[in-house]
Motif scaffolding. Structure first.
Motif, PDB file in Angstrom:
ATOM      1  N   UNK A 267     -34.808  58.300 -42.310  1.00 12.57           N
ATOM      2  CA  UNK A 267     -34.781  57.329 -41.567  1.00 12.57           C
ATOM      3  C   UNK A 267     -34.508  57.027 -40.360  1.00 12.57           C
ATOM      4  N   UNK A 268     -33.535  57.883 -39.820  1.00 13.03           N
ATOM      5  CA  UNK A 268     -32.334  57.925 -39.070  1.00 13.03           C
ATOM      6  C   UNK A 268     -32.096  59.251 -37.775  1.00 13.03           C
ATOM      7  N   UNK A 269     -32.863  60.221 -38.591  1.00  6.65           N
ATOM      8  CA  UNK A 269     -33.092  61.688 -38.159  1.00  6.65           C
ATOM      9  C   UNK A 269     -34.791  61.101 -37.396  1.00  6.65           C
ATOM     10  N   UNK A 270     -34.153  62.029 -36.499  1.00  3.75           N
ATOM     11  CA  UNK A 270     -35.518  62.238 -34.812  1.00  3.75           C
ATOM     12  C   UNK A 270     -35.516  63.770 -34.628  1.00  3.75           C
ATOM     13  N   UNK A 271     -36.326  64.184 -35.223  1.00  3.14           N
ATOM     14  CA  UNK A 271     -36.270  65.980 -34.623  1.00  3.14           C
ATOM     15  C   UNK A 271     -37.152  65.826 -33.047  1.00  3.14           C
ATOM     16  N   UNK A 272     -38.276  64.974 -33.042  1.00  2.00           N
ATOM     17  CA  UNK A 272     -38.958  65.017 -31.937  1.00  2.00           C
ATOM     18  C   UNK A 272     -38.224  64.814 -30.038  1.00  2.00           C
ATOM     19  N   UNK A 273     -37.275  63.888 -30.358  1.00  2.14           N
ATOM     20  CA  UNK A 273     -36.622  63.119 -29.813  1.00  2.14           C
ATOM     21  C   UNK A 273     -35.283  63.654 -29.794  1.00  2.14           C
ATOM     22  N   UNK A 274     -35.138  64.885 -30.596  1.00  7.73           N
ATOM     23  CA  UNK A 274     -34.185  65.990 -30.967  1.00  7.73           C
ATOM     24  C   UNK A 274     -32.309  65.189 -30.563  1.00  7.73           C
ATOM     25  N   UNK A 275     -33.090  63.971 -31.765  1.00 11.18           N
ATOM     26  CA  UNK A 275     -31.257  63.070 -32.336  1.00 11.18           C
ATOM     27  C   UNK A 275     -31.241  62.652 -33.607  1.00 11.18           C
ATOM     28  N   UNK A 276     -29.757  62.004 -33.764  1.00 10.16           N
ATOM     29  CA  UNK A 276     -29.773  61.265 -35.132  1.00 10.16           C
ATOM     30  C   UNK A 276     -29.041  59.852 -34.978  1.00 10.16           C
ATOM     31  N   UNK A 277     -29.311  59.108 -35.450  1.00  5.74           N
ATOM     32  CA  UNK A 277     -28.304  58.047 -35.564  1.00  5.74           C
ATOM     33  C   UNK A 277     -27.096  57.965 -36.730  1.00  5.74           C
ATOM     34  N   UNK A 278     -25.951  57.938 -36.320  1.00  6.39           N
ATOM     35  CA  UNK A 278     -25.619  57.524 -37.753  1.00  6.39           C
ATOM     36  C   UNK A 278     -24.570  56.546 -37.897  1.00  6.39           C
ATOM     37  N   UNK A 279     -23.767  56.103 -38.665  1.00  2.07           N
ATOM     38  CA  UNK A 279     -22.671  55.180 -38.651  1.00  2.07           C
ATOM     39  C   UNK A 279     -21.145  55.469 -38.852  1.00  2.07           C
ATOM     40  N   UNK A 280     -20.572  55.418 -37.793  1.00  2.00           N
ATOM     41  CA  UNK A 280     -19.083  56.147 -38.083  1.00  2.00           C
ATOM     42  C   UNK A 280     -18.065  55.123 -38.442  1.00  2.00           C
TER      43      UNK A 280
ATOM     44  N   UNK B 165     -26.880  63.610 -29.905  1.00  2.00           N
ATOM     45  CA  UNK B 165     -28.292  64.951 -30.275  1.00  2.00           C
ATOM     46  C   UNK B 165     -28.429  65.899 -30.641  1.00  2.00           C
ATOM     47  N   UNK B 166     -29.242  66.680 -31.395  1.00  6.51           N
ATOM     48  CA  UNK B 166     -29.006  67.659 -32.386  1.00  6.51           C
ATOM     49  C   UNK B 166     -29.528  68.323 -31.872  1.00  6.51           C
ATOM     50  N   UNK B 167     -28.502  69.774 -31.288  1.00  6.12           N
ATOM     51  CA  UNK B 167     -28.795  70.974 -31.094  1.00  6.12           C
ATOM     52  C   UNK B 167     -30.116  71.727 -31.433  1.00  6.12           C
ATOM     53  N   UNK B 168     -30.729  72.591 -30.641  1.00  2.00           N
ATOM     54  CA  UNK B 168     -32.152  73.399 -31.248  1.00  2.00           C
ATOM     55  C   UNK B 168     -31.837  74.135 -32.492  1.00  2.00           C
ATOM     56  N   UNK B 169     -30.607  75.275 -32.649  1.00  2.00           N
ATOM     57  CA  UNK B 169     -30.662  75.643 -34.109  1.00  2.00           C
ATOM     58  C   UNK B 169     -30.511  74.364 -34.703  1.00  2.00           C
TER      59      UNK B 169
END
Length: 294
Positions: free
Chosen positions: A155-168, A177-181
């Motif tokens: 639920x925290x991953x959005x590949x269409x918008x190219x990002x992931x939400x993480x709790x650190x 951001x999540x890179x293309x590869x």
């Protein structure tokens, strides 16, 4: 001492929202302090700056490295500040303590060609190949901490918008951001392999074990080491090494240090500045190798 330490740990957990790992680290320091005071039959109310300095000196003498001693000093200072603020002590004996200077050791990194060699060596056609490739691509693409990758959920991953939400650390959430590869590898894993790992009690964690549960940090470390060995990389490879490589390669590519700080989730820019030393060391090596009077 025991009751006060318990109260302080409860404060860290409930009011400060600090992680279980941090609470454990503080507890270890306070347990060592309690043992030190017990041997000297010294009640907490009689502890002064000299006694705390002697305790920290004893910790150093027992082989504690500078970075760990610095952390222990912070634990002691925060604990006694908390006691004084609540009127449990007439004054804060730890206030004058000075933290030891941190070691200027540089983080290890992998060369870009080694990263490519590691990632490209993983065969998606093999069992768990898609999962392992996606994990390592995401480590390097987004600079995630080990705990962040293990806890990452669908639920925290959005590949269409190219990002992931993480709790650190400190329960702070950031968008990375999540890179293309990495995006391609994660999408391939989700489409073809994750569904084969799902069991009745599986959660929404992105990366699952063969039993359908959340992957443990130890298992992820093992996967990274095994994949590096199969790729023929002799250097000791571990998850945080990919995070270091992510930051170093961004800096080498011209990224602003503040942007790297945001991506890594560092609260203090001083933590991120260690990578400027890495880049400086690389520049010196290049100068020495190629300059006629280097």
């Amino acid at each position: 001492m025991e009751a006060e330490a318990d109260g302080f740990i409860l404060y860290l957990a409930t009011e400060r929202g600090l992680s279980a790992a941090y609470q454990l680290s503080v507890r270890q320091t306070l347990d060592a302090l309690a043992e030190y005071l017990k041997k000297r039959s010294l009640p907490l109310t009689d502890v002064g700056t000299d006694e705390l300095s002697e305790f920290l000196a004893a910790r150093k003498g027992s082989g504690l490295i500078a970075s760990s001693l610095r952390i222990a000093t912070v634990h002691v200072k925060v604990f006694f500040r908390w006691l004084a603020a609540r009127g449990k002590l007439p004054m804060d004996p730890a206030e004058p303590l000075l933290s030891p200077r941190p070691d200027q050791t540089l983080p290890e990194t992998l060369h870009g060609t080694e990263v490519a060699r590691l990632l490209d060596s993983i065969d998606p056609g093999q069992f768990l190949g898609r999962r392992d490739r996606a994990m390592l691509e995401l480590f390097y693409s987004s600079g995630l901490r080990l705990s962040e990758l293990c806890s990452a959920k669908l639920e925290n991953l959005d590949l269409e918008e190219h990002f992931i939400r993480v709790t650190g650390k400190g329960n702070k959430t950031r968008i990375v951001p999540v890179g293309r590869r990495a995006e391609e590898a994660v999408e391939d894993y989700l489409k073809h392999e994750r569904k084969t790992l799902v069991k009745k009690r599986s959660s929404s964690h992105i990366f699952l074990s063969v039993r359908g549960g959340k992957l443990s940090p130890d298992r992820v470390r093992q996967v990274v080491k095994e994949r590096a060995a199969l790729a023929g990389i002799e250097q000791n490879v571990y998850p945080h090494l990919l995070r270091h490589s992510f930051a170093t390669h961004l800096l080498e590519g011209g990224a602003d240090l503040r942007v790297i700080q945001e991506l890594l989730g560092h609260a203090d820019i001083a933590t991120t500045q260690i990578y400027t030393h890495v880049d400086g060391a690389r520049l010196k090596a290049v100068h020495k190798k190629f300059h006629p009077r280097g």
